[in-house]
Design an enzyme around this catalytic site. Sequence first.
Site, PDB file in Angstrom:
ATOM      1  N   HIS A   1       0.835  -1.190   0.000  1.00  0.00           N
ATOM      2  CA  HIS A   1       0.000   0.000   0.000  1.00  0.00           C
ATOM      3  C   HIS A   1       0.879   1.252   0.000  1.00  0.00           C
ATOM      4  O   HIS A   1       1.599   1.509   0.957  1.00  0.00           O
ATOM      5  CB  HIS A   1      -0.912   0.005   1.222  1.00  0.00           C
ATOM      6  CG  HIS A   1      -1.644  -1.288   1.381  1.00  0.00           C
ATOM      7  ND1 HIS A   1      -2.468  -1.784   0.403  1.00  0.00           N
ATOM      8  CD2 HIS A   1      -1.654  -2.204   2.372  1.00  0.00           C
ATOM      9  CE1 HIS A   1      -2.960  -2.940   0.794  1.00  0.00           C
ATOM     10  NE2 HIS A   1      -2.473  -3.220   1.982  1.00  0.00           N
TER      11      HIS A   1
ATOM     12  N   LYS B   1      -3.892  -5.437  15.253  1.00  0.00           N
ATOM     13  CA  LYS B   1      -5.110  -4.679  15.553  1.00  0.00           C
ATOM     14  C   LYS B   1      -6.110  -5.551  16.315  1.00  0.00           C
ATOM     15  O   LYS B   1      -6.829  -5.082  17.194  1.00  0.00           O
ATOM     16  CB  LYS B   1      -5.732  -4.186  14.242  1.00  0.00           C
ATOM     17  CG  LYS B   1      -7.063  -3.459  14.370  1.00  0.00           C
ATOM     18  CD  LYS B   1      -7.436  -2.853  13.027  1.00  0.00           C
ATOM     19  CE  LYS B   1      -8.856  -2.302  13.055  1.00  0.00           C
ATOM     20  NZ  LYS B   1      -9.866  -3.316  12.740  1.00  0.00           N
TER      21      LYS B   1
END
Length: 786
Positions: free
Chosen positions: A3, A443
């Site tokens: 990304h 996360k």
Amino acid sequence: TAHPTEAKRASVLSHHRSLYRLLVERENQMWTPGERQGLGQDIKATLEHLWRTGEIYLEKPTVAAELANVVHYLRQVLPEVLPWVDLRLKSAWREAGFDTSLLDDPQRRPRLTFGTWVGGDRDGHPLVDATVTRHALKTLRSEALAMLRTRLVEMAALLSLSEFRQSPPRALIERIATLASLLGEPGAAAVDRNPREPWRQLVNLMIAALPDSGGDGRYGRAEELVADIDLLRSSLVDIGAARIARSDVDPVRALASTFGFHLAVLDVRQNSGFHDQAMDELLQASGIGQGRFSDWDEAGRLELLSRELTSPRPFLHPGADPGGNAAAVLDAYRALATEIAHNGRDGLGALIVSMTRTLSDLLVVYALAREAGLLRFDNGQPACLMPVVPLFETIDDLERAPDILDRFLAHPVTRSSLAWRQAADGQDRPVQQVMIGYSDSNKDGGITASLWGLYKAQDAMTRVGARHGVRIRFFHGRGGTISRGAGPTHRFIRALPPRSVDGDLRLTEQGETIAQKYANRVTAANNLELLIAGAVGASLSDRLAPNDTHALAPVMERLALDSRQAYQGLLHRDGFLPFFSQATPIDAIEMSRIGSRPARRTGRRSIADLRAIPWVFSWNQARFYLSGWYGFGTALAGLQRDEPEAFERLATSKRDRSWRFLEYLISNAATAVATADPDIMQAYADLVDDPVVREALLADITAEYALTRRMLEQIYGDPLAIARPRIHHLLQLRQEALTPLHARQIDLLRRWRSHRAAGEDEAADRLVPGLLLTMNAIAAGLGATG
């Protein structure tokens, strides 16, 4: 490159590169005082360009713009770096006293190749469709061929060896005649251009044979070009010109081998849930099955898929349009099939299935591939033309991963696909790529549970591969921050489980780390050298590593469970979502323009739907660094209380570095703790409207922070500032500049949110550029976004 969420604009990065080059040039002692003064003026002009240039993206970059940024590194930077890496290897080899002739053969040296997701990552990215993928493939191919053409022209100019001064080997003369005949008129022109200079004639013929040259007899694959370069090299060695072969030919061969005709392989990634929706539509259009495929139980899904994959018959007749998600997937796969038909498989990476949670999530891809012509049948045996790669991301998915991989490798279509690719690629044994995600696992459960879950999964999947006679190539989806797997590359590799680096590995470089590591030749060469050395070292040491579980594994299991429980306990506390939404700049981050991908997978306002990059970015901006340390202190304190001997063994292992994994985990957590700042946390928490929520959650976070710091200092045996002076010094240098930036951001957030709440949109919009600028500035000071 995964990304490309780079906060700095391309124009800013360009000015940085210009400034770097001028600073390096000014260090040269050859300049006269007047020339040095001129360089100083150029530096000041470049600084003024930088100061007068807008720092923030006014619009989100397009995928094409992100691809152009990636191509800059692949085309302009890395080709210049690879010869340096080779030179450093040879120098180190010589200094170690090894036989330098062993490195004369380029095929004996370590090999780097590159890949990208830009234009192929479709997971929650509505802008990436089949047209974008075709454009990416075309761009990468045209840039690779242009680069090779330029380098071959340069090599031809150097190889002005005359047959009057040395007799050309017979193999060289025969190849010139053969290739000239195959190329026809362009071949004859290439030979006539330099009469009596056969080495240059062969290079001219290589240029004429490049795929973009037109005419017959062109190279179909880069391997053919590499074979001719090898012949050119051996012919020079045969006449005693080995020095010329090394200096002029080897660098071009390295480029042709590394970048081929495709520059970088393009991976195509999609979410398993999207594939399920595509199957729903495909089965509905074909009239097969009852109800929605996505609602079927696993047994029913596997029964249908296994039955269907024995037949080459597609679900739909040619020309039928299932519409919706099915059409999107099939259009992309047909673009890949067309690329293979025209240019071969070299430019294509893998079909990566994010959120792989069951075996059927992988077999669905085979069924969709059959529909688009990516599944071939030889003698009734189906084989997928592109590897299907699971991506295990959450902690629960990592726990299921070994079983899923075991059944996937046992499936007949996987076995025949691996065998077909082994034969086609000339591999010594089948290779199955497996991608593991550092971001979502962190996360999901915090740093301790994430890293231990990844370690266990790799160890178990390595053993699964060994049972099936398959080499597992792990693809490490690391981000640019500690919470997403970042850390010094060579230390990261040393911390991997034994035998999980079996001669090679893949890893991602994302966002701002690309510029940090590869913007100039010196740092790029250093980082690539660390990568190569780490991979080689791990592969060699693994041969001597014991094949049993580490003695501290049960201790790590307890730490991971306790840490995850504490971390998830915080996330599920009443008021956590409002606290997160107001105590961090997540709302501003979601409207920033640093990447083309949306911040959320589906747009739902939930933590689960939020991508890991903005999750980490927001906590870092507010200096909580929450996912880099939270829960670790509670876990360590519990271990010390209940099992003091185990705690001491763990501390001793860290100090003597006897288990590299443990050292890596603890040092990363210590860095995150050092970078977090309780005073700045408090200032951001003051933005939370509800005082009850604010005080309760901030008290928990700061208490865990203090506990984690205390436990880490017990392990190190010193305060962190003393135990890790370099990190502490760097943070102190930056803190003076960062503190007013945080204050500015907090003030802008408060005013911006107030205007939005009052419906004063124009006033709110006027504050956005300044607010986004503070995010760029803080990210630059901390060295990372998300």
